[in-house]
Design a protein around this motif. Structure first.
Motif, PDB file in Angstrom:
ATOM      1  N   LYS A  34      35.069  19.319  29.927  1.00  0.00           N
ATOM      2  CA  LYS A  34      34.443  18.057  30.338  1.00  0.00           C
ATOM      3  C   LYS A  34      35.418  17.206  31.152  1.00  0.00           C
ATOM      4  N   VAL A  35      36.674  17.198  30.762  1.00  0.00           N
ATOM      5  CA  VAL A  35      37.698  16.472  31.520  1.00  0.00           C
ATOM      6  C   VAL A  35      37.833  17.093  32.912  1.00  0.00           C
ATOM      7  N   SER A  41      34.326  16.016  39.790  1.00  0.00           N
ATOM      8  CA  SER A  41      33.341  15.053  40.282  1.00  0.00           C
ATOM      9  C   SER A  41      34.020  13.905  41.019  1.00  0.00           C
ATOM     10  N   THR A  42      35.091  13.409  40.472  1.00  0.00           N
ATOM     11  CA  THR A  42      35.846  12.334  41.116  1.00  0.00           C
ATOM     12  C   THR A  42      36.435  12.803  42.436  1.00  0.00           C
ATOM     13  N   LEU A  47      36.601  12.984  48.359  1.00  0.00           N
ATOM     14  CA  LEU A  47      36.541  13.734  49.611  1.00  0.00           C
ATOM     15  C   LEU A  47      35.398  13.274  50.512  1.00  0.00           C
ATOM     16  N   LEU A  48      34.341  12.757  49.937  1.00  0.00           N
ATOM     17  CA  LEU A  48      33.184  12.321  50.730  1.00  0.00           C
ATOM     18  C   LEU A  48      33.162  10.807  50.961  1.00  0.00           C
ATOM     19  N   ASP A 114      26.858  30.131  39.525  1.00  0.00           N
ATOM     20  CA  ASP A 114      26.025  29.071  40.068  1.00  0.00           C
ATOM     21  C   ASP A 114      26.527  28.564  41.415  1.00  0.00           C
ATOM     22  N   GLY A 115      27.694  29.048  41.864  1.00  0.00           N
ATOM     23  CA  GLY A 115      28.221  28.640  43.154  1.00  0.00           C
ATOM     24  C   GLY A 115      28.656  27.185  43.209  1.00  0.00           C
ATOM     25  N   ARG A 116      28.803  26.516  42.079  1.00  0.00           N
ATOM     26  CA  ARG A 116      29.098  25.082  42.054  1.00  0.00           C
ATOM     27  C   ARG A 116      30.464  24.787  41.444  1.00  0.00           C
ATOM     28  N   HIS A 117      31.374  25.738  41.460  1.00  0.00           N
ATOM     29  CA  HIS A 117      32.676  25.514  40.849  1.00  0.00           C
ATOM     30  C   HIS A 117      33.611  24.805  41.805  1.00  0.00           C
TER      31      HIS A 117
END
Length: 149
Positions: A34-35, A41-42, A47-48, A114-117
């Motif tokens: 979770k960390v 996510s941060t 980056l965006l 899931d390609g989301r790593h």
């Protein structure tokens, strides 16, 4: 954020050593994952920041952000290893014997079912194809010549 990683990891160590709930490897691994997910996510948000696609940043800004991302990953893993090694010095304590691949895999590798790593060039807003490369590349492993051309 880097300066807070050792304190964060020390807090996690204290939870592991004192808590009656976090006595299993599965629960601690879940907490550490979770960390990791929150850090990723941060990093995505960072980056965006101010752009729709990371490649819209100027090259120096993008290089600095990628470097910051890689430094965060390295500091997080160094701090984990430091705590683990200190606990090994006292075998009476609960040990930090968790799957590093499970905990850090999303930071280290962009590929997965899931390609989301992690944060990588295959992310929406982060297309390496825009820069002439393939999809799904790890930002920390892009060759310098790809970033500096």
């Amino acid at each position: 954020m880097l300066e807070h990683i050792p304190s964060l990891m020390n807090g996690i160590k204290m939870i592991h050593v004192v808590s009656q709930y976090y006595t299993t490897s599965e629960r601690m691994s879940s907490l550490l994952l979770k960390v990791t997910n929150q850090m990723i996510s941060t990093c995505r948000s960072y980056l965006l920041q101010g752009v729709r696609r990371v490649w819209e940043h100027s090259r120096p800004v993008l290089l600095q952000q990628i470097s910051d991302y890689c430094n965060l990953n390295a500091a997080y893993q160094r701090s984990f290893h430091s705590v683990r090694d200190k606990l090994r010095g006292n075998p009476e304590n609960r040990q930090f014997d968790f799957s590093e691949n499970y905990i850090f895999g999303k930071f280290d590798s962009p590929s997965g079912e899931d390609g989301r790593h992690g944060v990588h060039a295959g992310e929406p807003g982060c297309s390496a194809e825009h820069e002439g490369g393939g999809r799904g590349e790890d930002l920390c492993s892009l060759p310098d010549h790809r970033l500096h051309n």
